[in-house]
Structures are given as C-alpha cells and as structure tokens.
Design an enzyme around this catalytic site. Sequence first.
Site, PDB file in Angstrom:
ATOM      1  CD  GLN A   1      60.932  -9.747  22.538  1.00  0.00           C
ATOM      2  OE1 GLN A   1      59.811 -10.155  22.885  1.00  0.00           O
ATOM      3  NE2 GLN A   1      61.907  -9.325  23.461  1.00  0.00           N
TER       4      GLN A   1
ATOM      5  CB  SER B   1      69.165  -7.613  21.982  1.00  0.00           C
ATOM      6  OG  SER B   1      68.480  -7.950  23.260  1.00  0.00           O
TER       7      SER B   1
ATOM      8  CB  SER C   1      64.406 -15.474  19.129  1.00  0.00           C
ATOM      9  OG  SER C   1      65.431 -15.479  20.298  1.00  0.00           O
TER      10      SER C   1
ATOM     11  CD  GLU D   1      62.160 -10.973  26.460  1.00  0.00           C
ATOM     12  OE1 GLU D   1      62.573 -11.416  25.508  1.00  0.00           O
ATOM     13  OE2 GLU D   1      62.317  -9.831  27.171  1.00  0.00           O
TER      14      GLU D   1
ATOM     15  CB  SER E   1      71.625 -10.660  31.847  1.00  0.00           C
ATOM     16  OG  SER E   1      71.567  -9.400  32.660  1.00  0.00           O
TER      17      SER E   1
ATOM     18  CD  GLU F   1      74.745 -10.757  35.459  1.00  0.00           C
ATOM     19  OE1 GLU F   1      75.833 -11.339  35.518  1.00  0.00           O
ATOM     20  OE2 GLU F   1      73.925 -10.786  34.421  1.00  0.00           O
TER      21      GLU F   1
END
Length: 417
Positions: free
Chosen positions: A135, A138, A173, A256, A382, A384
């Site tokens: 995928q 990012s 990845s 995910e 993340s 957060e």
Amino acid sequence: MDFDDTPEEAAFRAEARAWIEANAPKHLEAELKRAGFASSGVESEDPLAASKAWQKTKAEAGWACLHWPKEYGGGARSPIERVIWGQEEGVYGALSGPFIIGHGMCGPTVMAWAGEDWKRRLLPPLASGEEIWCQLFSEPAGGSDLAGLRTRAVPADDGSGDWIVNGQKIWTSGAQHSDWGLLITRTDPDVPKHKGLTMFFLRMDSPGVDVRPIKQANGQSGFNEVYFTDVRIPDAQRLGAVGQGWEVSLTTLMNERLSIGSGMSTGFPELFRFCLEEAEIDGRPAVDDAAVRSRLAQFAVRQSGLKYTGMRAITALSKGQTPGPENSIGKLVAGASMQELAMFALDLQGQAGVVWDPDSPQNGRFQAMLMRSPATRIEGGSDEILRNIIGERVLGLPGDIRVDKSVPFKDIPTSGR
C-alpha cells in the site's frame, strides 16, 4: 465473553489441526520457533519462496484467506473460523508475513471497491500467494496526516483517459517484493485536503516506478521509498470515484489496524522464560529479584488486558458482529509494551545486550525487537492517531482541533512558506 468453542467451532478446530499436522513444512519448524520479531527466521532456504510455497499449499486445499468468498480464492468460512485457523497454524503463521498487507488490507479494499472483472482477476492470485501487494500511502511531508499527501495524479493530455502520476511515497512495507500496489493520490488541490484524493491500483513494474529499499537499524530493509515519475495509470484502475479516495482509504486503514493489532506480539512469554532460565542477578535467577518480579507483573497485566480485549473482538466475530474502533487499543498498547519490554530485557543482559549475533541471549530476539519497535508505534497509525480514535470514537470525547479541515489544500501553509 464466551471463551469456549461452539460444537461447530470445535469441529472446525479439529479439522484445521489435523490438516496442519499432515501438511505443514515441519522441516522449518525449528527455525520458525527461533524467529525474531518481523522475521520468519528461515535461513536454510529462500524465505520468500518458503512463504509462497506454504501459501500455495494452503490455497490448493481451500485454507487460504478463509473469510473470502470462494470465487475470489477464499474458503467462504466465517470470521471466527479464520481466527481459529490462526490459532492452530501457530509458528507456521510466520510464513504469512509477505502477504499480511495484501490479505489484510489491500484485498478487502479491492473487494469493496473494484469491479467484478477486476476482483476475479486480482484476488485469487493474491489469496494463493502468487502475487504480492503493498500500500502506497505515507509520504515524507505528511507524517501521520495521510490526507496531507502531495503525490499528484492529473489527466493525461492525449485524450486517452489515463492518469499521469508524479510524487514520492515512503515507509512502504514490502514494495521491493510486490507485484501490485494500492496508490492514493491528490487529484484536486482546490478543495479541502480530505476531498481531493483519488485511489488507484497499479503494477509495481510500471514504467516510472522506482523502488528504493531503506536500510533499517536492525539491518533489514522491510521499508522502501517509492518514486513516481510520469507513471501512466489507466482510469480503469481507479477505485471509487474521482475525489473519493479518502473514503476508499478508510477501508484500507480500518483493516490495517485490525490486522496489525491482532497479530502483534509483545514478547512477554519469551521475556518470562528468559528471566526464569537464563538471566541472572548476583548469581541467582533474575526472577528471584523483587524488582524484576514487579516489572514482570506489570507486563503480565498488560498482556492479560490485550488478551481479553482481543477475546472481546473474537466473541463479537463468533456472534456475527463487526468489531469496532476499540481494536485500536491492541496496537497502541502492544507497540509501546514491546518497546519497553525489549529495553528491560537488554538491561538484564548487561554488557551482552550490546551484542547482536547468533550467540546472543535468546538468539538476539530482544535486540531485534528493540530495533524494530519504533516502527510498530508509527505504522498503521501513530500512537497519537490511535489515541484520538479511542478518545473520540470509543470514549466519546470532543474531537481534536483541526484548523485546516475546511481549507483548500493549496492554501494550507507549509514549513517553507
């Protein structure tokens, strides 16, 4: 919660256990048991080839992607039967690493958004392990703000209806092994950032795609930079409508976090055995030390919480329900726990903790965990981001302040302006 199998589930478990006993690659069992984090541990043969061989064996017998429909290469089983299979597969599940993204994230997105012809073309070879997916989400400037991406897709000026893509993705990845990728792009900078996105899928060997593995602190290269230079993608390879990319991406992200959180190990059983059998303090087993027992108890409580939170999700699956955003808890707690646990284990090793080779305690498992652990706290959202999800969608707290939510993307200030 119900911790017991129903009669039907017990029968399925027995069937799965018998098939695995008869067909698993037992010549790899010892290596798989010694595997460190984020690695299958296979060294006696090509690990990717070993993974593909086991996946093909499962697919030919109807055990691949159990919850997928049969016409897409799956087993048409229930979600709880998929969970039971994972429990019974045990150490051989480590061979599924190359397929986690495709099976757990890309496949469900294609199934939800692609046309029937594409689903029948793409999903069976994905289920069987013949083709691998990644995928492409990012980006260097976006951080955990996926909607802040800058990779552009514009209509080709030759009237073909194709799209031309330029930009860069990072931390992808498995891109170096992938045949296909899910790619989210910006197609309209004149609308707010969540509105101007469009999702595509493409061959990773398309002209203009450049994959560059990133050397990690643990010596591996699981992540990659991917550059796109005038990459041409047919409009037929678009998922969802133009500008609907954010909605499509939520399908991927939801799967995910469930896939990562449900499969992440904190390493607690290994730490406990290490304290019992190998680690020493002043010539005595480390577990005899009160401070060590206190830390082990803290880790055990977290491990128990993760286990029973996971059991809640499994119970929901068993009842035909869909687990909710509380699955973010698993990834959030497991990622942080793994990092703390690895640091504690290396403290117990003393000077040996700085050595990382086959003769290291526990075969270097805790060194590998520590070097890999920062990535686990970022990938799939993340810490957060996950706290926001838990706070807003589980606890019902007020939403986080997002001042750029309604601003056209082209008008959002950057650090260089």
